[in-house]
Design an enzyme around this catalytic site. Structure first.
Site, short mmCIF file in Angstrom:
data_model
loop_
_atom_site.label_atom_id
_atom_site.label_comp_id
_atom_site.label_asym_id
_atom_site.label_seq_id
_atom_site.Cartn_x
_atom_site.Cartn_y
_atom_site.Cartn_z
CE LYS A 253 -2.28 -1.35 3.76
NZ LYS A 253 -1.54 -2.83 3.81
CB THR A 254 3.64 2.62 2.06
OG1 THR A 254 2.77 1.98 3.52
CG2 THR A 254 4.72 3.50 1.91
CD GLU B 76 -0.22 2.70 3.99
OE1 GLU B 76 -0.08 2.58 4.36
OE2 GLU B 76 0.64 3.66 2.96
#
Length: 467
Positions: free
Chosen positions: A124-125, A168
């Site tokens: 995600k990051t 995110e």
């Protein structure tokens, strides 16, 4: 023009953040400060992030004390990591100050904008960062909130004047159910966060709820190659009016990855999009990062951004802190920091480094994260460490959890040895640093790996090599 202070959850004019130094919390605090709020908060310890917030005019206290909460605070923002017996939280209850979860605060920041929410068990990051950096380089001036710093402390979020907000979306505590994105990315669906999910069925149900929050006419961008994501696609494709766009190397992917060519610490990626081949560079190593870049490309296209423009802009992303971040080189040894803490992430990062390392040895200093994760996935973590030439394993980093009887790093070490790994335990951080520095030779790659404070040990290894 991006909106000002949100008021859909609570009055955010004078918010107080408990745990303001955390990656997610600090980003929201920063955006609110940039929008004109009088932000205050506390954190357990001093940090560069706390100082970066102070430079924006945020009042940051160190330690948790009821006296830190101003009586005129309009709300108190908390994350799932804040315990109910926190002194500031108890004081907020006494004063009748509204308590707002971090996810509600973030959702309110997106009001009036075009949100892109990035979800998945891992990646995600990186993917959120790729989108934020690329959109900025195209002059679209997005707002964004990321779970890690791009470079300097405090670079995990920004208030932009554009209409896009990239965020995110955390599935760990189901807080991603609060968002209503125009475009959602789901990178993968795996069983993790065992304290909150008992089975894959619960995971699927949670992600289905998330896809149900996508705004009418919106788009779901989802991986075609990963088994959990493919099953989720099967579940939602016929029960929703959303546009579903799959991406990956699978034959039937809507955006098909034609080829990924490693080039040292970068990759060249060719995709088939709308019947045409498109080639671009990803400035970080590894197939999983190339896949993340294609997900970002697909989301941008869904927002109406020309594919060639976005493909070119993706090259401007050069990494994010703790995602295979080079910490330095000393005596011919490169020290790299990896946030990987789930077996799939560990395997992906080690395979990426193996493809870039050639004949070099890979040495890992690993710190397990959470007792519950180690209990469920310790064997798989050990098997992942077998991809390294040698590993040193620290005690479990507890984060928000209390110990579980019988659950220690020995579970990982035993599994690693069964898989043929050369692995040893370290009683403490000093011993771990000494062990890794002692075995490192010119040409080796050292990875400090884990989601806890193992990230602090890379510079110490470099110091020992220097001495």
């Amino acid at each position: 023009m991006a909106p000002g202070l949100p008021n859909s959850v609570a009055d955010m004019d004078r918010p107080h953040f408990i745990g303001i130094g955390g990656a997610g919390m600090s980003g929201i605090a920063k955006i609110l400060a940039q929008r004109g709020a009088r932000v205050a908060g506390s954190d357990a310890r001093e940090s560069a992030t706390a100082q970066a917030l102070r430079e924006l005019g945020v009042s940051v206290h160190i330690g948790h004390d009821a006296a830190h909460l101003a009586s005129d605070a309009t709300c108190v923002v908390v994350s799932s990591a804040i315990r109910e017996d926190n002194a500031e939280l108890a004081r907020a209850t006494e004063l009748g100050i509204p308590v707002v979860h971090r996810s509600d605060a973030l959702a309110s920041l997106m009001d009036g904008l075009r949100p892109i929410a990035v979800a998945g068990t891992h990646g995600k990051t990186t993917t959120t960062s790729m989108l934020a950096v690329s959109l900025k380089s195209l002059g679209l001036n997005p707002s964004y909130a990321i779970g890690g710093d791009l470079d300097v402390p405090g670079s995990n979020a920004d208030h932009g004047e554009g209409e896009i907000f990239v965020a995110e979306a955390d599935e760990s505590d189901r807080s991603f159910h609060k968002y209503a994105p125009e475009v959602a990315i789901i990178l993968n669906v795996e069983l993790d966060h065992h304290a909150n999910y008992a089975s894959m069925d619960e995971i699927y149900e949670s992600f289905e709820t998330f896809t149900g929050k996508i705004t009418p006419g919106g788009t779901l961008v989802i991986a075609a190659d990963q088994a959990g994501a493919a099953e989720l696609t099967r579940r939602v494709r016929d029960t929703t009016s959303l546009k579903v766009v799959t991406y990956g190397e699978s034959e039937g992917a809507d955006i098909r990855i034609h080829k990924i060519t490693p080039r040292g610490l970068t990759s060249e990626v060719t995709v088939l999009l709308d019947g045409k081949l498109l080639t671009f560079t990803v400035s970080v190593p590894g197939r999983h990062y190339a896949q993340n870049a294609v997900a970002a490309l697909a989301a941008g296209v869904a927002m109406g951004i020309p594919a060639r423009n976005l493909a070119s802009a993706l090259k401007s992303y050069t990494g994010v802190k703790r995602r295979l971040q080079l910490k330095g080189e000393e005596s011919g040894v490169q020290v790299i920091d990896s946030y990987a803490h789930h077996p799939t992430e560990m395997t992906a990062d080690l395979e990426a480094m193996r493809s870039a390392a050639g004949d070099a040895r890979i040495l890992v200093l690993f710190q397990p994260h959470l007792f519950s994760r180690t209990q469920e996935l310790g064997k798989e973590m050990g098997q992942a460490l077998a991809l390294a030439d040698s590993s040193v394993v620290l005690d479990i980093y507890p984060a928000r959890e209390d110990p579980i009887p019988g659950i220690t790093s020995a579970l990982i070490i035993d599994a690693a040895r069964e898989a043929g790994a050369d692995v040893q335990a370290a009683d403490d951080k000093d011993a771990a640093v000494a062990a890794v520095a002692g075995m490192a030779k010119p040409g080796d790659l050292v990875l400090t790996m884990g989601a806890g404070d193992v990230t602090e040990l890379g510079p110490r290894i470099l110091d020992q090599l220097r001495g």
